[in-house]
Design a protein around this motif. Structure first.
Motif, PDB file in Angstrom:
ATOM      1  N   ARG A 116      66.096  50.890  36.544  1.00  0.00           N
ATOM      2  CA  ARG A 116      66.458  49.584  36.649  1.00  0.00           C
ATOM      3  C   ARG A 116      65.400  48.577  36.163  1.00  0.00           C
ATOM      4  NH1 ARG A 116      69.426  45.565  36.828  1.00  0.00           N
ATOM      5  NH2 ARG A 116      68.863  44.000  38.434  1.00  0.00           N
ATOM      6  N   SER A 117      64.154  49.098  36.221  1.00  0.00           N
ATOM      7  CA  SER A 117      62.830  48.305  35.836  1.00  0.00           C
ATOM      8  C   SER A 117      63.226  48.170  34.147  1.00  0.00           C
ATOM      9  CB  SER A 117      61.569  48.729  36.339  1.00  0.00           C
ATOM     10  OG  SER A 117      60.705  48.404  35.402  1.00  0.00           O
ATOM     11  N   ALA A 118      63.213  49.405  33.558  1.00  0.00           N
ATOM     12  CA  ALA A 118      63.349  49.368  32.203  1.00  0.00           C
ATOM     13  C   ALA A 118      64.530  48.435  31.499  1.00  0.00           C
ATOM     14  CB  ALA A 118      63.508  50.675  31.598  1.00  0.00           C
ATOM     15  N   GLN A 119      65.641  48.371  32.331  1.00  0.00           N
ATOM     16  CA  GLN A 119      66.761  47.363  31.855  1.00  0.00           C
ATOM     17  C   GLN A 119      66.409  46.162  32.032  1.00  0.00           C
ATOM     18  OE1 GLN A 119      70.281  48.468  34.354  1.00  0.00           O
ATOM     19  NE2 GLN A 119      70.279  50.451  33.637  1.00  0.00           N
ATOM     20  N   LEU A 120      65.517  45.760  32.960  1.00  0.00           N
ATOM     21  CA  LEU A 120      65.060  44.316  33.189  1.00  0.00           C
ATOM     22  C   LEU A 120      64.214  44.135  32.027  1.00  0.00           C
ATOM     23  CD1 LEU A 120      64.501  44.125  37.018  1.00  0.00           C
ATOM     24  CD2 LEU A 120      66.255  42.944  35.503  1.00  0.00           C
ATOM     25  N   ALA A 121      63.259  45.030  31.840  1.00  0.00           N
ATOM     26  CA  ALA A 121      62.054  44.972  30.687  1.00  0.00           C
ATOM     27  C   ALA A 121      63.003  44.717  29.338  1.00  0.00           C
ATOM     28  CB  ALA A 121      61.253  46.078  30.602  1.00  0.00           C
ATOM     29  N   GLY A 122      63.998  45.511  29.040  1.00  0.00           N
ATOM     30  CA  GLY A 122      64.757  45.622  27.815  1.00  0.00           C
ATOM     31  C   GLY A 122      65.343  44.233  27.664  1.00  0.00           C
ATOM     32  N   ALA A 123      65.869  43.384  28.630  1.00  0.00           N
ATOM     33  CA  ALA A 123      66.441  42.288  28.750  1.00  0.00           C
ATOM     34  C   ALA A 123      65.536  41.045  28.237  1.00  0.00           C
ATOM     35  CB  ALA A 123      67.067  41.832  29.791  1.00  0.00           C
ATOM     36  N   GLU A 124      64.347  41.274  28.807  1.00  0.00           N
ATOM     37  CA  GLU A 124      62.999  40.469  28.451  1.00  0.00           C
ATOM     38  C   GLU A 124      62.679  40.486  26.990  1.00  0.00           C
ATOM     39  OE1 GLU A 124      61.957  40.888  33.006  1.00  0.00           O
ATOM     40  OE2 GLU A 124      60.698  41.854  31.515  1.00  0.00           O
ATOM     41  N   ILE A 125      62.622  41.872  26.446  1.00  0.00           N
ATOM     42  CA  ILE A 125      62.195  42.026  24.899  1.00  0.00           C
ATOM     43  C   ILE A 125      63.228  41.659  24.073  1.00  0.00           C
ATOM     44  CG2 ILE A 125      61.916  43.918  23.481  1.00  0.00           C
ATOM     45  CD1 ILE A 125      59.365  43.344  25.300  1.00  0.00           C
ATOM     46  N   ARG A 126      64.361  41.751  24.525  1.00  0.00           N
ATOM     47  CA  ARG A 126      65.603  41.159  23.406  1.00  0.00           C
ATOM     48  C   ARG A 126      65.340  39.644  23.385  1.00  0.00           C
ATOM     49  NH1 ARG A 126      68.442  45.493  26.536  1.00  0.00           N
ATOM     50  NH2 ARG A 126      68.668  46.970  24.970  1.00  0.00           N
ATOM     51  N   ALA A 127      65.311  38.966  24.618  1.00  0.00           N
ATOM     52  CA  ALA A 127      65.406  37.612  24.669  1.00  0.00           C
ATOM     53  C   ALA A 127      64.013  37.048  23.912  1.00  0.00           C
ATOM     54  CB  ALA A 127      65.091  37.077  25.947  1.00  0.00           C
ATOM     55  N   CYS A 128      62.785  37.542  24.000  1.00  0.00           N
ATOM     56  CA  CYS A 128      61.644  37.188  23.285  1.00  0.00           C
ATOM     57  C   CYS A 128      62.246  37.420  21.688  1.00  0.00           C
ATOM     58  CB  CYS A 128      60.794  38.655  23.411  1.00  0.00           C
ATOM     59  SG  CYS A 128      59.556  38.139  24.644  1.00  0.00           S
ATOM     60  N   ALA A 129      62.604  38.594  21.131  1.00  0.00           N
ATOM     61  CA  ALA A 129      62.894  38.789  19.832  1.00  0.00           C
ATOM     62  C   ALA A 129      63.850  37.747  19.384  1.00  0.00           C
ATOM     63  CB  ALA A 129      63.643  40.160  19.586  1.00  0.00           C
ATOM     64  N   ASN A 130      64.936  37.369  20.205  1.00  0.00           N
ATOM     65  CA  ASN A 130      66.077  36.336  19.867  1.00  0.00           C
ATOM     66  C   ASN A 130      65.339  35.010  19.547  1.00  0.00           C
ATOM     67  OD1 ASN A 130      68.015  38.024  20.001  1.00  0.00           O
ATOM     68  ND2 ASN A 130      68.567  37.710  21.944  1.00  0.00           N
ATOM     69  N   GLU A 131      64.197  34.568  20.628  1.00  0.00           N
ATOM     70  CA  GLU A 131      63.533  33.403  20.337  1.00  0.00           C
ATOM     71  C   GLU A 131      62.639  33.256  19.133  1.00  0.00           C
ATOM     72  OE1 GLU A 131      61.408  31.220  23.528  1.00  0.00           O
ATOM     73  OE2 GLU A 131      61.863  32.785  24.805  1.00  0.00           O
ATOM     74  N   ILE A 132      62.150  34.540  18.886  1.00  0.00           N
ATOM     75  CA  ILE A 132      61.373  34.251  17.511  1.00  0.00           C
ATOM     76  C   ILE A 132      62.246  34.406  16.327  1.00  0.00           C
ATOM     77  CG2 ILE A 132      59.885  36.040  16.311  1.00  0.00           C
ATOM     78  CD1 ILE A 132      58.690  37.015  18.982  1.00  0.00           C
ATOM     79  N   ALA A 133      63.271  35.253  16.471  1.00  0.00           N
ATOM     80  CA  ALA A 133      64.283  35.238  15.100  1.00  0.00           C
ATOM     81  C   ALA A 133      64.863  33.746  15.126  1.00  0.00           C
ATOM     82  CB  ALA A 133      65.454  36.003  15.613  1.00  0.00           C
TER      83      ALA A 133
END
Ligand SMILES: Nc1ncnc2c1ncn2[C@@H]1O[C@H](COP(=O)(O)OP(=O)(O)O)[C@@H](O)[C@H]1O
Ligand SMILES: [Mg+2]
Length: 217
Positions: A196-213
């Motif tokens: 569960r924690s890694a899934q939440l972390a994954g969503a945060e990381i993807r959101a970061c990458a999207n903001e940077i892109a």
């Protein structure tokens, strides 16, 4: 697409440069981008991490920590083969590497935790980035709050002074999560872990990458 060079940099150790660099790499790889991760820190965290991976890392990790002031030339040799080159910079602004990487970068991602010491060390780094921007007009910079704890006042109090330093703060924050440490130890990223924690972390990381892109468009 043009190759984007992302410098993950901060004057201090332990703020999450290596963690952010490897996870941004994984997020862009997942978007089917060609990713190269550059370890420019003599501590070689990313090289060690990649050698821990049983089945290897999904994208190449190269060690350019010894390249010194020539590192931008070394990085540029890879430019035709990759969409994103993500550079994990050393925790020092006096080392030539930190300044030189900024001359080649499209964006500096500056991880910061909610400790005052992180804030103070950002002041010196901001100067270095401003200096680099006089020569590299295309260079952008953003802060990324890492190891946050919503219950702590400090995280909220830090926002305003950070914005005063002149660079935007990414909307996405990365909370303290054990899975980032596990990922480092296992030669993985949270994107390959399913609790569960890694899934939440994954969503945060993807959101970061999207903001940077989005900033790089
Ligand atoms: N969001 C996070 N949650 C939990 N642990 C983290 C987080 N970010 C980094 N860490 C851990 O903090 C330590 C320092 O992170 P690291 O990425 O090596 O920092 P740096 O490269 O800036 O020295 C590592 O043990 C790492 O696993
Ligand atoms: Mg590191």
């Amino acid at each position: 697409m043009e190759t984007e060079i992302i410098a993950v940099t901060q004057q201090k150790g332990g703020v999450g440069k290596s963690t952010i660099a490897m996870h941004l790499g994984a997020a862009f790889h997942e978007k089917e981008k060609k990713v190269l991760l550059v370890d420019a820190d003599g501590q070689n965290t990313l090289i060690r991490w990649s050698s821990t991976a049983k089945s290897g890392i999904l994208f190449p990790v190269v060690n350019l920590a010894e390249a010194g002031a020539q590192i931008h030339r070394e990085i540029k040799k890879f430019i035709n083969d990759y969409d994103f080159i993500i550079v994990d910079c050393p925790p020092s602004i006096t080392e030539k590497i930190s300044g030189v990487v900024l001359l080649a970068a499209s964006i500096a991602v500056v991880p910061i935790s909610s400790s005052p010491a992180d804030y103070w060390s950002s002041v010196g780094l901001v100067k270095l980035i401003l200096q680099a921007q006089t020569m590299n007009k295309a260079l952008q910079a953003v802060f990324l709050l890492n190891k946050t704890d919503k219950r702590r006042m400090l995280t909220r109090e830090l926002k305003r002074p950070l914005e005063k330093l002149g660079f935007p703060l990414l909307k996405t924050q990365i909370p303290t999560r054990e899975c980032y440490k596990q990922a480092m130890a296992l030669g993985k990223t949270v994107l390959q872990m399913s609790d569960r924690s890694a899934q939440l972390a994954g969503a945060e990381i993807r959101a970061c990458a999207n903001e940077i892109a989005a900033l790089l468009k």
